[in-house]
Design a protein around this motif. Sequence first.
Motif, PDB file in Angstrom:
ATOM      1  N   GLU A 284      -1.920   8.148  -0.018  1.00 61.89           N
ATOM      2  CA  GLU A 284      -2.308   9.173  -0.981  1.00 61.89           C
ATOM      3  C   GLU A 284      -1.378  10.391  -0.898  1.00 61.89           C
ATOM      4  O   GLU A 284      -0.624  10.540   0.060  1.00 61.89           O
ATOM      5  CB  GLU A 284      -3.755   9.611  -0.736  1.00 61.89           C
TER       6      GLU A 284
ATOM      7  N   ALA B 224      -5.485   6.300  -2.507  1.00 61.67           N
ATOM      8  CA  ALA B 224      -4.294   5.535  -2.147  1.00 61.67           C
ATOM      9  C   ALA B 224      -3.945   4.617  -3.314  1.00 61.67           C
ATOM     10  O   ALA B 224      -4.771   4.339  -4.184  1.00 61.67           O
ATOM     11  CB  ALA B 224      -4.556   4.723  -0.885  1.00 61.67           C
TER      12      ALA B 224
ATOM     13  N   ALA C 236       0.830  -1.197   0.000  1.00 63.16           N
ATOM     14  CA  ALA C 236       0.000   0.000   0.000  1.00 63.16           C
ATOM     15  C   ALA C 236       0.868   1.252   0.000  1.00 63.16           C
ATOM     16  O   ALA C 236       1.914   1.308   0.648  1.00 63.16           O
ATOM     17  CB  ALA C 236      -0.924  -0.010   1.215  1.00 63.16           C
TER      18      ALA C 236
ATOM     19  N   ASN D 109      -1.307   1.114  -4.798  1.00 62.78           N
ATOM     20  CA  ASN D 109      -0.761  -0.186  -4.417  1.00 62.78           C
ATOM     21  C   ASN D 109       0.217  -0.623  -5.497  1.00 62.78           C
ATOM     22  O   ASN D 109      -0.047  -0.439  -6.688  1.00 62.78           O
ATOM     23  CB  ASN D 109      -1.896  -1.206  -4.271  1.00 62.78           C
TER      24      ASN D 109
END
Length: 203
Positions: free
Chosen positions: A41, A156, A38, A158
């Motif tokens: 943001e 966000a 992850a 990944n």
Amino acid sequence: MTNRRSIFFVAMIAVLQLWSVAASAHQPSSSGPHTGIAIAEISHGEMIMIAEYRDRIIGLAVRATDTNEPFRRVLNYAQIQHAYCLWGKMPGGVTDEASPFNECSHAYLAAAKAVLLSMRGMGGEAVEADAIVSAIDAGMVLRGLALITCQFSGEAFNTADVIRPAWKDVPLHPASMVTLTALAAALLAVVYCGRRLLRRITP
């Protein structure tokens, strides 16, 4: 002639995307788990400053020796995303929320930010990383960027998900359309001149 130009334009985009995939395939691979990591943001204001320091951040990260697998994977992702986003060369890709390259710019700059913050905990890179963070913080304050957001500011990312440009929106964004059309025209001219030259030298 118009149809030929349209076909060439589409082919050029396909070639650029294939080149990016090939570039990612030549990045060092990991023998560890391949689940995504992850990435937090990044705000629109942060993007603008991180973009100005990106080369310095990535350069420092590439030279780092005290690294771990998650760090290397996020760094790898930052470089892959940068290539997919046409190396940050599209006008308005970072600053224009309406740009079809804005979301992919968020992705590679969010990864660059994550890499930078990770280096603050590394012995050999901490001092320079802290200096870059301080410069970015000061720049955001001086330019009033801290509170600026856009539609992708809360997104966000990944490392398992590559964000590609929104190619379907290119015709709706004049700056992107003009730039890609000019590039296509230039490549078409090179191909045309090359073919004429080959005809002249071929017996």
